[in-house]
Design a protein around this motif. Sequence first.
Motif, PDB file in Angstrom:
ATOM      1  N   ILE A   5       0.868  -1.173   0.000  1.00  0.00           N
ATOM      2  CA  ILE A   5       0.000   0.000   0.000  1.00  0.00           C
ATOM      3  C   ILE A   5       0.900   1.216   0.000  1.00  0.00           C
ATOM      4  N   HIS A   6       0.856   1.992  -1.066  1.00  0.00           N
ATOM      5  CA  HIS A   6       1.611   3.239  -1.166  1.00  0.00           C
ATOM      6  C   HIS A   6       0.664   4.329  -0.674  1.00  0.00           C
ATOM      7  N   LEU A   7       1.058   5.016   0.389  1.00  0.00           N
ATOM      8  CA  LEU A   7       0.149   5.907   1.091  1.00  0.00           C
ATOM      9  C   LEU A   7       0.755   7.293   1.250  1.00  0.00           C
ATOM     10  N   VAL A   8      -0.059   8.326   1.078  1.00  0.00           N
ATOM     11  CA  VAL A   8       0.337   9.706   1.337  1.00  0.00           C
ATOM     12  C   VAL A   8      -0.483  10.194   2.516  1.00  0.00           C
ATOM     13  N   CYS A   9       0.212  10.756   3.516  1.00  0.00           N
ATOM     14  CA  CYS A   9      -0.457  11.269   4.721  1.00  0.00           C
ATOM     15  C   CYS A   9      -0.139  12.740   4.901  1.00  0.00           C
ATOM     16  N   ASP A  10      -1.000  13.429   5.647  1.00  0.00           N
ATOM     17  CA  ASP A  10      -0.695  14.818   5.997  1.00  0.00           C
ATOM     18  C   ASP A  10       0.152  14.830   7.267  1.00  0.00           C
ATOM     19  N   SER A  18      -4.010   6.727  -1.598  1.00  0.00           N
ATOM     20  CA  SER A  18      -3.297   5.457  -1.545  1.00  0.00           C
ATOM     21  C   SER A  18      -3.413   4.743  -2.885  1.00  0.00           C
ATOM     22  N   VAL A  19      -2.426   3.900  -3.155  1.00  0.00           N
ATOM     23  CA  VAL A  19      -2.403   3.072  -4.352  1.00  0.00           C
ATOM     24  C   VAL A  19      -1.983   1.678  -3.903  1.00  0.00           C
ATOM     25  N   LEU A  20      -2.690   0.652  -4.338  1.00  0.00           N
ATOM     26  CA  LEU A  20      -2.394  -0.729  -3.992  1.00  0.00           C
ATOM     27  C   LEU A  20      -1.697  -1.393  -5.169  1.00  0.00           C
ATOM     28  N   THR A  21      -0.534  -2.014  -4.916  1.00  0.00           N
ATOM     29  CA  THR A  21       0.232  -2.682  -5.977  1.00  0.00           C
ATOM     30  C   THR A  21       0.671  -4.063  -5.505  1.00  0.00           C
ATOM     31  N   SER A  22       1.261  -4.807  -6.405  1.00  0.00           N
ATOM     32  CA  SER A  22       1.808  -6.109  -6.029  1.00  0.00           C
ATOM     33  C   SER A  22       3.052  -5.896  -5.173  1.00  0.00           C
ATOM     34  N   ASN A  26       8.456  -1.582  -7.024  1.00  0.00           N
ATOM     35  CA  ASN A  26       9.319  -0.611  -6.359  1.00  0.00           C
ATOM     36  C   ASN A  26       8.504   0.614  -5.960  1.00  0.00           C
ATOM     37  N   ALA A  27       8.799   1.168  -4.795  1.00  0.00           N
ATOM     38  CA  ALA A  27       8.034   2.299  -4.272  1.00  0.00           C
ATOM     39  C   ALA A  27       8.160   3.537  -5.157  1.00  0.00           C
TER      40      ALA A  27
END
Length: 108
Positions: A5-10, A18-22, A26-27
Amino acid sequence: MSSKIHLVCDAVGRALASVLTSGNTNACTKFTAVMEAIRVPRIGPGRRRVRPDHVLGDKGYSSKAIRAWLRRRGITHTIPERADQIRNRVRRGSLGGRPRQSPFWSLT
């Protein structure tokens, strides 16, 4: 079988996008996708905010492409450089240093 789960937070830790990948992705390859998914509603009327003021990242996001993408959009960032990037820049000397500052005489 895994996933990331690639996540951006404040600054407070609330998730913005967020973006879900395998799991073997690579991040840094999904950095632009997750940054473009940011939509923060404004208080009152107006368009949603899509560009942060500042980005913090770890060494996994230290690449020329990411830094250039942030620079083109006017987003300041704090991303530490990896040791191999520092060594390569030092090894190259004046050919591999930071971008030159333009002298005043070239501004005319």
